[in-house]
Motif scaffolding. Structure first.
Motif, PDB file in Angstrom:
ATOM      1  N   LEU A  90       0.875  -1.180   0.000  1.00 11.17           N
ATOM      2  CA  LEU A  90       0.000   0.000   0.000  1.00 11.17           C
ATOM      3  C   LEU A  90       0.909   1.226   0.000  1.00 11.17           C
ATOM      4  O   LEU A  90       1.502   1.563   1.034  1.00 11.17           O
ATOM      5  CB  LEU A  90      -0.914  -0.031   1.238  1.00 11.17           C
ATOM      6  CG  LEU A  90      -1.719   1.225   1.590  1.00 11.17           C
ATOM      7  CD1 LEU A  90      -2.415   1.849   0.404  1.00 11.17           C
ATOM      8  CD2 LEU A  90      -2.731   0.905   2.675  1.00 11.17           C
ATOM      9  N   ASP A  91       1.085   1.831  -1.143  1.00  8.74           N
ATOM     10  CA  ASP A  91       1.883   3.047  -1.229  1.00  8.74           C
ATOM     11  C   ASP A  91       0.916   4.224  -1.181  1.00  8.74           C
ATOM     12  O   ASP A  91       0.079   4.390  -2.075  1.00  8.74           O
ATOM     13  CB  ASP A  91       2.708   3.079  -2.522  1.00  8.74           C
ATOM     14  CG  ASP A  91       3.655   4.260  -2.525  1.00  8.74           C
ATOM     15  OD1 ASP A  91       4.432   4.398  -1.557  1.00  8.74           O
ATOM     16  OD2 ASP A  91       3.607   5.071  -3.468  1.00  8.74           O
ATOM     17  N   GLY A  92       1.044   5.008  -0.090  1.00  4.52           N
ATOM     18  CA  GLY A  92       0.086   6.084   0.154  1.00  4.52           C
ATOM     19  C   GLY A  92      -0.771   5.775   1.371  1.00  4.52           C
ATOM     20  O   GLY A  92      -1.955   6.116   1.403  1.00  4.52           O
ATOM     21  N   THR A  93      -0.171   5.147   2.368  1.00  6.90           N
ATOM     22  CA  THR A  93      -0.943   4.747   3.561  1.00  6.90           C
ATOM     23  C   THR A  93      -1.580   5.951   4.262  1.00  6.90           C
ATOM     24  O   THR A  93      -2.704   5.857   4.753  1.00  6.90           O
ATOM     25  CB  THR A  93      -0.037   3.990   4.554  1.00  6.90           C
ATOM     26  OG1 THR A  93       0.444   2.815   3.901  1.00  6.90           O
ATOM     27  CG2 THR A  93      -0.784   3.573   5.801  1.00  6.90           C
ATOM     28  N   PRO A 124       9.764  13.786   3.830  1.00  9.61           N
ATOM     29  CA  PRO A 124       9.985  12.593   4.649  1.00  9.61           C
ATOM     30  C   PRO A 124       9.165  12.602   5.940  1.00  9.61           C
ATOM     31  O   PRO A 124       8.768  13.653   6.440  1.00  9.61           O
ATOM     32  CB  PRO A 124      11.483  12.643   4.961  1.00  9.61           C
ATOM     33  CG  PRO A 124      11.869  14.070   4.812  1.00  9.61           C
ATOM     34  CD  PRO A 124      10.958  14.660   3.774  1.00  9.61           C
ATOM     35  N   TYR A 125       8.929  11.404   6.477  1.00  5.66           N
ATOM     36  CA  TYR A 125       8.145  11.279   7.711  1.00  5.66           C
ATOM     37  C   TYR A 125       8.827  11.978   8.887  1.00  5.66           C
ATOM     38  O   TYR A 125       8.158  12.458   9.794  1.00  5.66           O
ATOM     39  CB  TYR A 125       7.920   9.808   8.050  1.00  5.66           C
ATOM     40  CG  TYR A 125       6.942   9.114   7.125  1.00  5.66           C
ATOM     41  CD1 TYR A 125       5.679   9.657   6.893  1.00  5.66           C
ATOM     42  CD2 TYR A 125       7.270   7.927   6.486  1.00  5.66           C
ATOM     43  CE1 TYR A 125       4.776   9.045   6.046  1.00  5.66           C
ATOM     44  CE2 TYR A 125       6.371   7.295   5.643  1.00  5.66           C
ATOM     45  CZ  TYR A 125       5.124   7.853   5.424  1.00  5.66           C
ATOM     46  OH  TYR A 125       4.239   7.240   4.586  1.00  5.66           O
ATOM     47  N   ASP A 126      10.185  12.039   8.857  1.00  6.64           N
ATOM     48  CA  ASP A 126      10.897  12.676   9.981  1.00  6.64           C
ATOM     49  C   ASP A 126      11.197  14.150   9.676  1.00  6.64           C
ATOM     50  O   ASP A 126      12.183  14.714  10.148  1.00  6.64           O
ATOM     51  CB  ASP A 126      12.189  11.905  10.301  1.00  6.64           C
ATOM     52  CG  ASP A 126      13.164  11.906   9.127  1.00  6.64           C
ATOM     53  OD1 ASP A 126      12.803  12.386   8.016  1.00  6.64           O
ATOM     54  OD2 ASP A 126      14.303  11.426   9.313  1.00  6.64           O
ATOM     55  N   TRP A 137      10.557  14.691  -7.848  1.00  4.32           N
ATOM     56  CA  TRP A 137      11.774  14.428  -7.071  1.00  4.32           C
ATOM     57  C   TRP A 137      11.394  14.149  -5.626  1.00  4.32           C
ATOM     58  O   TRP A 137      10.352  14.629  -5.150  1.00  4.32           O
ATOM     59  CB  TRP A 137      12.745  15.608  -7.163  1.00  4.32           C
ATOM     60  CG  TRP A 137      12.521  16.685  -6.130  1.00  4.32           C
ATOM     61  CD1 TRP A 137      13.152  16.806  -4.924  1.00  4.32           C
ATOM     62  CD2 TRP A 137      11.590  17.793  -6.199  1.00  4.32           C
ATOM     63  NE1 TRP A 137      12.678  17.918  -4.245  1.00  4.32           N
ATOM     64  CE2 TRP A 137      11.726  18.535  -5.003  1.00  4.32           C
ATOM     65  CE3 TRP A 137      10.661  18.222  -7.155  1.00  4.32           C
ATOM     66  CZ2 TRP A 137      10.972  19.682  -4.738  1.00  4.32           C
ATOM     67  CZ3 TRP A 137       9.904  19.362  -6.887  1.00  4.32           C
ATOM     68  CH2 TRP A 137      10.065  20.062  -5.699  1.00  4.32           C
ATOM     69  N   GLU A 138      12.189  13.385  -4.937  1.00 10.36           N
ATOM     70  CA  GLU A 138      11.965  13.156  -3.501  1.00 10.36           C
ATOM     71  C   GLU A 138      13.233  12.583  -2.867  1.00 10.36           C
ATOM     72  O   GLU A 138      13.974  11.835  -3.484  1.00 10.36           O
ATOM     73  CB  GLU A 138      10.763  12.204  -3.281  1.00 10.36           C
ATOM     74  CG  GLU A 138      10.359  12.124  -1.811  1.00 10.36           C
ATOM     75  CD  GLU A 138       8.936  11.609  -1.549  1.00 10.36           C
ATOM     76  OE1 GLU A 138       8.117  11.543  -2.499  1.00 10.36           O
ATOM     77  OE2 GLU A 138       8.661  11.282  -0.382  1.00 10.36           O
ATOM     78  N   HIS A 139      13.462  12.976  -1.608  1.00 15.21           N
ATOM     79  CA  HIS A 139      14.560  12.432  -0.795  1.00 15.21           C
ATOM     80  C   HIS A 139      14.015  11.334   0.114  1.00 15.21           C
ATOM     81  O   HIS A 139      12.819  11.292   0.394  1.00 15.21           O
ATOM     82  CB  HIS A 139      15.118  13.497   0.163  1.00 15.21           C
ATOM     83  CG  HIS A 139      15.718  14.692  -0.485  1.00 15.21           C
ATOM     84  ND1 HIS A 139      16.988  14.705  -1.002  1.00 15.21           N
ATOM     85  CD2 HIS A 139      15.231  15.943  -0.683  1.00 15.21           C
ATOM     86  CE1 HIS A 139      17.261  15.908  -1.477  1.00 15.21           C
ATOM     87  NE2 HIS A 139      16.208  16.681  -1.306  1.00 15.21           N
TER      88      HIS A 139
HETATM   89  C1  IPD Z   1       5.165   6.824   1.262  1.00 15.19           C
HETATM   90  C2  IPD Z   1       4.607   7.482   0.024  1.00 15.19           C
HETATM   91  C3  IPD Z   1       4.821   8.982   0.082  1.00 15.19           C
HETATM   92  C4  IPD Z   1       6.286   9.336   0.262  1.00 15.19           C
HETATM   93  C5  IPD Z   1       6.847   8.614   1.485  1.00 15.19           C
HETATM   94  C6  IPD Z   1       6.644   7.107   1.359  1.00 15.19           C
HETATM   95  P1  IPD Z   1       4.004   4.616   2.263  1.00 15.19           P
HETATM   96  O1  IPD Z   1       5.005   5.415   1.209  1.00 15.19           O
HETATM   97  O2  IPD Z   1       5.208   6.974  -1.148  1.00 15.19           O
HETATM   98  O3  IPD Z   1       4.396   9.623  -1.102  1.00 15.19           O
HETATM   99  O4  IPD Z   1       6.394  10.723   0.436  1.00 15.19           O
HETATM  100  O5  IPD Z   1       8.223   8.888   1.572  1.00 15.19           O
HETATM  101  O6  IPD Z   1       7.169   6.456   2.476  1.00 15.19           O
HETATM  102  O7  IPD Z   1       4.585   4.806   3.637  1.00 15.19           O
HETATM  103  O8  IPD Z   1       2.656   5.191   2.095  1.00 15.19           O
HETATM  104  O9  IPD Z   1       4.143   3.216   1.736  1.00 15.19           O
END
Ligand code: IPD
Ligand code: CA
Ligand code: CA
Length: 253
Positions: free
Chosen positions: A80-83, A152-154, A198-200
């Motif tokens: 599930l990408d986009g939880t 990022p989450y953090d 783009w994303e880190h």
């Molecule tokens: C997230 C998503 C989100 C990105 C996060 C990922 P998840 O995956 O792809 O767009 O910004 O870095 O972790 O946690 O929903 O599988």
């Protein structure tokens, strides 16, 4: 292998659709923004059982249950990408599967169950949406582009939280989207709905399959250093060839 990946993605998609409208048990992982629900867990279980039924010897790297096995073939599994979106009832999420042979991605399946959109790519065979060939857009210039990113989450504690890059980018483009699903961001670059991304601080299951999809659709992809993405890579820049170069220049300023 493609058939197996499609079956796994569709079966997992059914799990997600079933849970989507129900009350979820939501737990947190690395931070209070990093969520996991029973839908993630059950969808992953379904995917792993479909893969094991056809390819019991293949290795697995799965987001929720970790890594198992040693093989020339390794499946990357994001059930599930986009939880975060999913947990809020926001309809932007997908199942993302990729297969590596040795260290190269050879197959990618990204499935959006709400829209019944199945993105597929095999190395050297092109990229497809529901069986129709897809290409990146012909966008040449950032001023005419819509691009996407993520944070990022953090981000509350990590100084490399993408806000500086976002501030530099926003005035230069027609729009920056924060869709919340890295795999769909990559698939949308591949089919021309957005022109770059783009994303880190990603994990390989978030975007490595999407990297194959973008290159098979005529786009360009690398990490933030301009190098090829590998299992160890944690950042990505993707886009039409011209937009990719312009994003990379701005990120590296
Ligand atoms: C997230 C998503 C989100 C990105 C996060 C990922 P998840 O995956 O792809 O767009 O910004 O870095 O972790 O946690 O929903 O599988
Ligand atoms: Ca993910
Ligand atoms: Ca996930």
């Amino acid at each position: 292998m493609l058939k197996t990946a499609i079956k796994a993605a569709r079966d997992a998609g059914q799990v997600l659709t079933r849970y989507y409208t129900s009350k979820l048990t939501i737990k947190t992982k690395s931070t209070d923004r990093d969520l996991v629900t029973e839908a993630d867990i059950e969808a992953e279980r379904v995917i792993l059982s479909v893969i094991a039924a056809s390819f019991p010897d293949h290795a697995i790297v799965a987001e929720e249950s970790g890594s198992t096995g040693h093989s020339a073939y390794t499946w990357l599994v994001d059930p599930l990408d986009g939880t975060n979106n999913f947990a809020h009832g926001h309809p932007v999420f997908c199942v993302a599967l990729a297969l590596l042979h040795l260290d190269k991605v050879v197959l990618s399946v990204i499935f959006d169950p709400l829209r019944d959109e199945l993105f597929t790519a095999e190395k050297g065979q092109g990229a497809f949406l529901n069986g129709e060939s897809i290409r990146v857009s012909d966008c040449q210039d950032l001023t005419a582009s819509i691009i996407a990113t993520g944070f990022p989450y953090d981000r509350a504690t990590n100084p490399q939280n993408n806000l500086a890059e976002f501030n530099r980018m926003m005035p230069l483009v027609q729009g920056v989207r924060r869709c919340g699903s890295a795999a769909l961001d990559m698939a949308y670059v591949a089919c021309g709905r957005i022109d770059g991304y783009w994303e880190h601080h990603l994990n390989p299951w978030d975007y490595l399959g999407g990297a194959l999809m973008v290159t098979e659709a005529g786009g360009t992809v690398s990490n933030m250093q301009g190098e090829a993405c590998t299992l160890e890579t944690r950042s990505v820049v993707a886009g039409t060839p011209r937009i990719y170069t312009q994003i990379l220049d701005i990120i590296r300023q």
